[in-house]
Design a protein around this motif. Structure first.
Motif: not given
Ligand code: SF4
Length: 667
Positions: A267-293
């Protein structure tokens, strides 16, 4: 709500040195059994397998990690560019007492081996004499397999840019497939991403204390695979990461679950969504642990490393490197070393956020600076110790030339920020753009005895530079040798917005200051602009407009490049998915990408509108676009008409110039 900035234990003083410290440092990091014997070592504690030749210089990852671990008392050997067909090459140094580290080298091996048109490259800058084929495709994967065959019981850790950018399920341009995380394919015990110094040191000390590697699950900047998440974790799968509550740092059990590998593959839309999410989680001071089954396994990616302090970075750059290629290479020249041997890296990181670039994904957005004193000492070392130095420092810079000591005005605001760029769409009002520390650094470097010239060859971020005319004056008066390369990348806002690059108005402001200060300095100097063809968002019409702009400004570019979709980059997500991950995907914004080779080549040809070889395909494209009015001999024309004697341009049917199908853009 402001977030409290995080700190980390000091990289050098928080650990008791390992017992082998008395045997160190090695004059040269060993690569063979004979070299181990000469050092009087029975074994190495850590062995690094690298896709690059071994150059003992802080710009080369294997040497930097080797010297850093040495400072902690560990014996480190390196096996550079082993014969990957045969696992015996991986047994050269025997088994390490603690772990094997695998890196493809300073570049992703596929980028190293293939052009943006997916043709094999004829050379390799990281190999003696530039010889091609010294590393395999997907080097991390191949080396990991050979290591497992050679010593199945030794902990295996992958790192470097290839592993870093392939830590999640990712689109692979070379196979046109979404591949699993490299951790799954290599079956390594751990993946270390980004600036890995803290994780490498912590991991090695813990393994030395006999902690099993499969229990080391808390390292920042690491990823691992497990069967399922611990029961105490709070796992969020909501659509909006901004509304997800506290950062991992302040809530250690929080985790954000990305769409699974199987979902993003289909699903290409989900690919783009995952990309957006992981890029929002790159600040070490506020990033959360990310999981991907991934099927019945769970990839866990811990938050990014805490940035290094100035003191830590200084100490890393002042470790006892020989600053030369390993003696095994004799007189052979290693092009990448020749390029940097007289240059100095002053910082790490970039807050520009250009979507086609992977620096931010790897080094982070927070600038990590060296001190002026440390940089001056390195220049003196180059002057005194590097053979062939004639008085010119070829570059004093970093990922970007002019981000030295620039930072968010408030550590608390920075710690809670989730913006993808401090510069786009406009310079953030919280960004301190004071270039005075950099100006002072330039002046101090020029004042060192025996230094005749100090050049700036790193890319200048001109929209940032125009906030400091004094900086531009210093730069053009003393640090430009006639030409300065800058990177507008495109002229059209529809594409620039997909790149997160500024409009041309800042280019004009910069050029005006550049010209003025060059004239005042009595120097005839020119800007050399760089552009990317076939970037997501750019169609043939936009490239024609860019070509007209180039002609109007009398630019005749020698070198042009086409967009290369690097793993994990936001622009790659646009290229693959057709969606724009810079925006929320509940109302998706579609993005056109030129994917056919013929169209990519046409876009490149338009950047070299002045080359007669390109005129036939440009004429044909203009006719198809209904822009035959641009064919002629006038100033307003892009290319001349064919000569009467010139045969009509014919394409082989497979090479027909393809213009974008407008309907196909609306996916
Ligand atoms: S300068 Fe602006 S964008 Fe950059 S970290 Fe601070 S608040 Fe965020």
């Amino acid at each position: 709500m402001a977030t409290t900035p995080l700190t980390a234990p000091d990289l050098f003083t928080s650990y008791r040195p390992y017992w082998a410290k008395r045997l160190l440092p090695a004059p040269v990091l060993p690569t063979t059994r004979e070299e181990l014997d000469q050092l009087g070592w029975e074994a190495c504690d850590v062995i690094i397998i690298s896709g690059d030749a071994l150059v003992d210089h802080p710009s080369f990852g294997a040497a930097l990690i080797g010297r850093l671990l040495e400072a902690h008392g560990f014996r480190v050997g390196v096996i550079p560019q082993p014969n990957w067909q045969d696992s015996s090459a991986f047994q050269t140094l025997g088994p390490p007492t603690l772990w094997f580290g695998i890196t493809a080298g300073n570049m992703d091996s596929m980028v190293n081996r293939y052009t943006a048109d997916r043709l094999p490259r004829s050379d390799d800058a990281y190999t003696p004499n530039g010889a091609a084929n010294a590393r395999p495709d997907r080097a991390t994967l191949v080396y990991a397999q050979r290591c497992r065959e050679a010593f199945p019981e030794i902990p295996l850790v992958i790192g470097g840019i290839e592993a870093s950018l392939r830590r999640f399920a990712h689109f692979d341009y070379w196979s046109e497939k979404v591949r699993r995380s490299l951790l799954l394919d290599t079956r390594a015990d751990l993946l270390l991403y980004g600036n890995a110094e803290r994780a490498v040191v912590e991991l090695t000390h813990r393994l030395a204390r006999k902690e099993p590697i499969h229990t080391i699950r808390d390292l920042r900047g690491s990823a691992y695979v497990c069967k399922k998440a611990p029961n105490e974790w709070q796992i969020h799968t909501v659509n909006d990461p901004d509304s997800m509550g506290p950062a991992a740092a302040h809530h250690p059990h929080i985790a954000l679950q990305l769409p699974s590998y199987e979902q993003v593959r289909s699903d290409r839309r989900l690919y783009a969504q995952a990309s957006r999410w992981l890029h929002l989680e790159t600040n070490p001071h506020n990033a959360r642990r990310l999981l991907q089954p991934h099927q019945n396994r769970l990839l866990v990616v811990n938050p990014p490393p805490i940035p290094l302090t100035t003191d830590e970075l200084d100490r890393i750059y002042e470790l006892p490197y020989t600053r030369r290629p390993h003696p095994r290479y004799g007189e052979a020249r290693i092009p990448a070393y020749e390029m940097i041997r007289f240059s100095v890296n002053i910082m790490r990181g970039c807050f520009g956020g250009c979507t086609f670039c992977s620096i931010t994904e790897h080094e982070g957005r927070i600038i990590q600076n060296r001190s002026q004193g440390s940089i001056m000492r390195e220049i003196e070392t180059i002057r005194d110790e590097v053979p062939g130095f004639t008085g010119t420092i070829s570059d004093i810079g970093g990922p970007t030339a002019n981000m030295y000591r620039l930072h968010c005005r408030s550590p608390q605001i920075e710690a809670s920020c989730r913006r993808l760029s401090c510069l786009y769409p406009d310079i953030c009002p919280n960004l301190n753009t004071d270039h005075s520390a950099l100006i002072e650094l330039y002046r101090a470097s020029r004042a060192i005895d025996g230094i005749k010239r100090v050049m700036v060859a790193s890319g200048v971020r001109y929209d940032l530079a125009v906030t400091s005319p004094a900086y531009i004056k210093e730069l053009v008066t003393y640090h430009v040798g006639g030409y300065l390369k800058i990177a507008p990348e495109h002229s059209e806002s529809a594409t620039l917005s997909k790149m997160m690059k500024p409009s041309l108005s800042s280019y004009y402001r910069f050029k005006s200051l550049f010209d003025r200060f060059s004239k005042e300095a009595g120097k005839e100097q020119y800007l050399i602009p760089y552009f990317i063809a076939a970037h997501p968002g750019s169609d043939t019409e936009q490239m024609v407009t860019l070509a007209l702009w180039l002609k109007q400004h009398r630019f005749r570019l020698d070198q042009v490049q086409a967009f290369l979709p690097a793993p994990l980059a936001l622009a790659t997500a646009m290229y693959h998915s057709g969606y724009n991950p810079l925006k929320k995907l509940d109302h998706p914004d579609t993005v056109y990408s030129a994917k056919k080779l013929t169209e990519r080549r046409l876009q490149k040809a338009l950047l070299r509108y002045h080359d007669p070889k390109n005129w036939p395909i440009i004429r044909q494209a203009l006719q198809q676009l209904g822009r035959a009015d641009l064919i002629g001999h006038g100033k307003q024309h892009l290319v001349p008409p064919p000569k009467k004697t010139e045969p009509p341009h014919r394409h082989h049917s497979r090479q027909r110039t393809i213009l974008p199908n407008r309907r196909s853009r609306r996916r």
